[in-house]
Design a protein around this motif. Structure first.
Motif, PDB file in Angstrom:
ATOM      1  N   VAL A 263       0.831  -1.207   0.000  1.00 41.56           N
ATOM      2  CA  VAL A 263       0.000   0.000   0.000  1.00 41.56           C
ATOM      3  C   VAL A 263       0.861   1.251   0.000  1.00 41.56           C
ATOM      4  CG1 VAL A 263      -1.710   1.295   1.322  1.00 41.56           C
ATOM      5  CG2 VAL A 263      -1.942  -1.174   1.083  1.00 41.56           C
ATOM      6  N   GLU A 264       1.933   1.244   0.779  1.00 40.96           N
ATOM      7  CA  GLU A 264       2.820   2.406   0.813  1.00 40.96           C
ATOM      8  C   GLU A 264       3.496   2.637  -0.531  1.00 40.96           C
ATOM      9  OE1 GLU A 264       4.014   2.261   5.579  1.00 40.96           O
ATOM     10  OE2 GLU A 264       5.548   1.959   4.049  1.00 40.96           O
ATOM     11  N   ALA A 265       3.750   1.551  -1.257  1.00 40.86           N
ATOM     12  CA  ALA A 265       4.357   1.700  -2.582  1.00 40.86           C
ATOM     13  C   ALA A 265       3.396   2.398  -3.541  1.00 40.86           C
ATOM     14  CB  ALA A 265       4.757   0.333  -3.124  1.00 40.86           C
ATOM     15  N   VAL A 266       2.110   2.053  -3.478  1.00 43.28           N
ATOM     16  CA  VAL A 266       1.123   2.662  -4.373  1.00 43.28           C
ATOM     17  C   VAL A 266       0.948   4.148  -4.071  1.00 43.28           C
ATOM     18  CG1 VAL A 266      -1.295   2.643  -5.095  1.00 43.28           C
ATOM     19  CG2 VAL A 266      -0.096   0.483  -4.709  1.00 43.28           C
ATOM     20  N   PHE A 267       0.887   4.486  -2.786  1.00 47.85           N
ATOM     21  CA  PHE A 267       0.639   5.877  -2.387  1.00 47.85           C
ATOM     22  C   PHE A 267       1.927   6.660  -2.146  1.00 47.85           C
ATOM     23  CE2 PHE A 267      -3.366   3.799  -1.352  1.00 47.85           C
ATOM     24  CZ  PHE A 267      -4.295   4.731  -1.761  1.00 47.85           C
ATOM     25  N   ALA A 268       3.074   6.041  -2.384  1.00 41.27           N
ATOM     26  CA  ALA A 268       4.381   6.694  -2.178  1.00 41.27           C
ATOM     27  C   ALA A 268       4.482   7.289  -0.778  1.00 41.27           C
ATOM     28  CB  ALA A 268       4.610   7.780  -3.234  1.00 41.27           C
ATOM     29  N   VAL A 269       4.085   6.509   0.203  1.00 44.58           N
ATOM     30  CA  VAL A 269       4.147   6.940   1.596  1.00 44.58           C
ATOM     31  C   VAL A 269       5.538   6.614   2.152  1.00 44.58           C
ATOM     32  CG1 VAL A 269       3.202   6.614   3.912  1.00 44.58           C
ATOM     33  CG2 VAL A 269       1.687   6.565   1.927  1.00 44.58           C
ATOM     34  N   PRO A 270       6.227   7.585   2.727  1.00 48.76           N
ATOM     35  CA  PRO A 270       7.552   7.310   3.290  1.00 48.76           C
ATOM     36  C   PRO A 270       7.462   6.608   4.641  1.00 48.76           C
ATOM     37  CG  PRO A 270       6.987   9.607   3.626  1.00 48.76           C
ATOM     38  CD  PRO A 270       5.865   9.018   2.815  1.00 48.76           C
ATOM     39  N   GLY A 271       6.995   5.369   4.614  1.00 54.03           N
ATOM     40  CA  GLY A 271       6.842   4.596   5.834  1.00 54.03           C
ATOM     41  C   GLY A 271       7.858   3.475   5.919  1.00 54.03           C
TER      42      GLY A 271
END
Length: 319
Positions: A263-271
């Protein structure tokens, strides 16, 4: 033995049981990183580096030492709060994790909250009408939620609510301490994509365990005595399935942590998910090892909290 002594003894036993898990998980990851093709020293020194420069890099980062010595040194430092330095940025790994972890925890927390707020009512409604059209429709929707991939739903949400309508940001994250409202706006779509399977899991598991209790002879007797349905549902239904529900919540929280990578990859979330993927691609092994170590600690903390809640909601566990 007093109650307080018993509780402390329980806590120490659980912590001692967690120690082998930490060692085993980190050792496996450390071993896998060592057998990955390629030489980290060559990557750091550059393709045109001399043998002398490569040897200096190996000595600088301790890559020339035996494998078990490297692992033992890393584990000892990690247990004392030193997760080493990033090979790429020379930034302390703990600093990178401290910057990324809040974004991941916010998404997971919202996703878990959505799964409970939506899944529990659905499970209760289905359990109160077993075999009915309502039950079949709700369980069919729940099965669909499990079948839909998180990454596909994430892309649909981005397209509909971020790109077309501009209701939510499409990418990125805002620290919760900087702007709570913007932080939640950035985390909401990833959390919805992450929560879809969780809603289904909570609803199905609660429906299964609660329906068995509500159809028991004891509950039928309570109905015959005129006990209000809400009282029956709360005192004799939900309380009896509370341990099962806690188990589902704990397992779901652990799964959500693992699923944030996609999910973070899709939304480019720096998590944490994005951090470990970037580190793995660029062979930044200290960062990978540090993220795994912190994730293992979080999972252990979730399990310890769940065990403690077992003892609160079910007196039989304490005995």
């Amino acid at each position: 033995m007093s109650t307080r002594q018993h509780q402390w003894g329980f806590l120490w036993r659980r912590l001692l049981q967690a120690a082998p898990v930490i060692v085993f998980a980190t050792f496996i990851v450390f071993s896998l990183l060592k057998i990955v093709p390629g030489d980290v020293a060559v990557t750091l020194a550059g393709e045109n580096a001399t043998e002398q420069r490569i040897a200096e890099i190996r000595q600088l980062y301790g890559l020339d030492r035996p494998f078990l010595v490297q692992y033992g040194s890393w584990l000892w430092k990690a247990l004392h709060g030193d997760l080493s330095m990033s090979l790429l940025s020379s930034e302390p790994v703990l600093t990178s994790i401290a910057r990324s972890l809040p974004n991941t925890l916010l998404i997971v927390s919202i996703a878990l909250l959505l799964a409970l707020v939506i899944g529990i009512p659905l499970g209760i409604v289905a359990a109160r009408h077993p075999g009915s059209l309502v039950d079949k429709v709700l369980m069919s929707i729940a099965s669909l939620g499990v079948a839909v991939p998180n990454f596909w739903l994430a892309m649909i949400l981005v397209s509909l609510f971020a790109l077309e309508r501009n209701w939510f940001p499409a990418t990125g994250a805002v620290p919760l301490a900087v702007d709570p409202w913007q932080a939640i706006r950035h985390a909401l779509l990833p959390a919805i994509a992450l929560a879809s399977g969780g809603v289904s899991e909570v609803a199905r598991q609660l429906r299964s365990s609660l329906a068995d209790i509500l159809s028991s002879q004891q509950v039928r007797t309570l109905h015959a005595k005129g006990v209000p349905p809400f009282t029956i549902l709360w005192k004799h239904g939900l309380k009896n399935v509370s341990v099962n529900l806690l188990t589902v919540i704990a397992l779901l929280a652990n799964r959500l942590l693992a699923a944030t990578v996609v999910v973070e990859a899709v939304f480019a979330v720096p998590g944490m998910g994005s951090l470990i993927v970037h580190a793995a691609v660029h062979r930044d092994f200290p960062v990978v090892q540090g993220v795994v170590f912190v994730m293992v600690l979080i999972v252990i903390a979730i399990n310890l909290t769940t065990d403690a809640l077992y003892r609160i909601v079910d007196p039989r566990v304490r005995t």
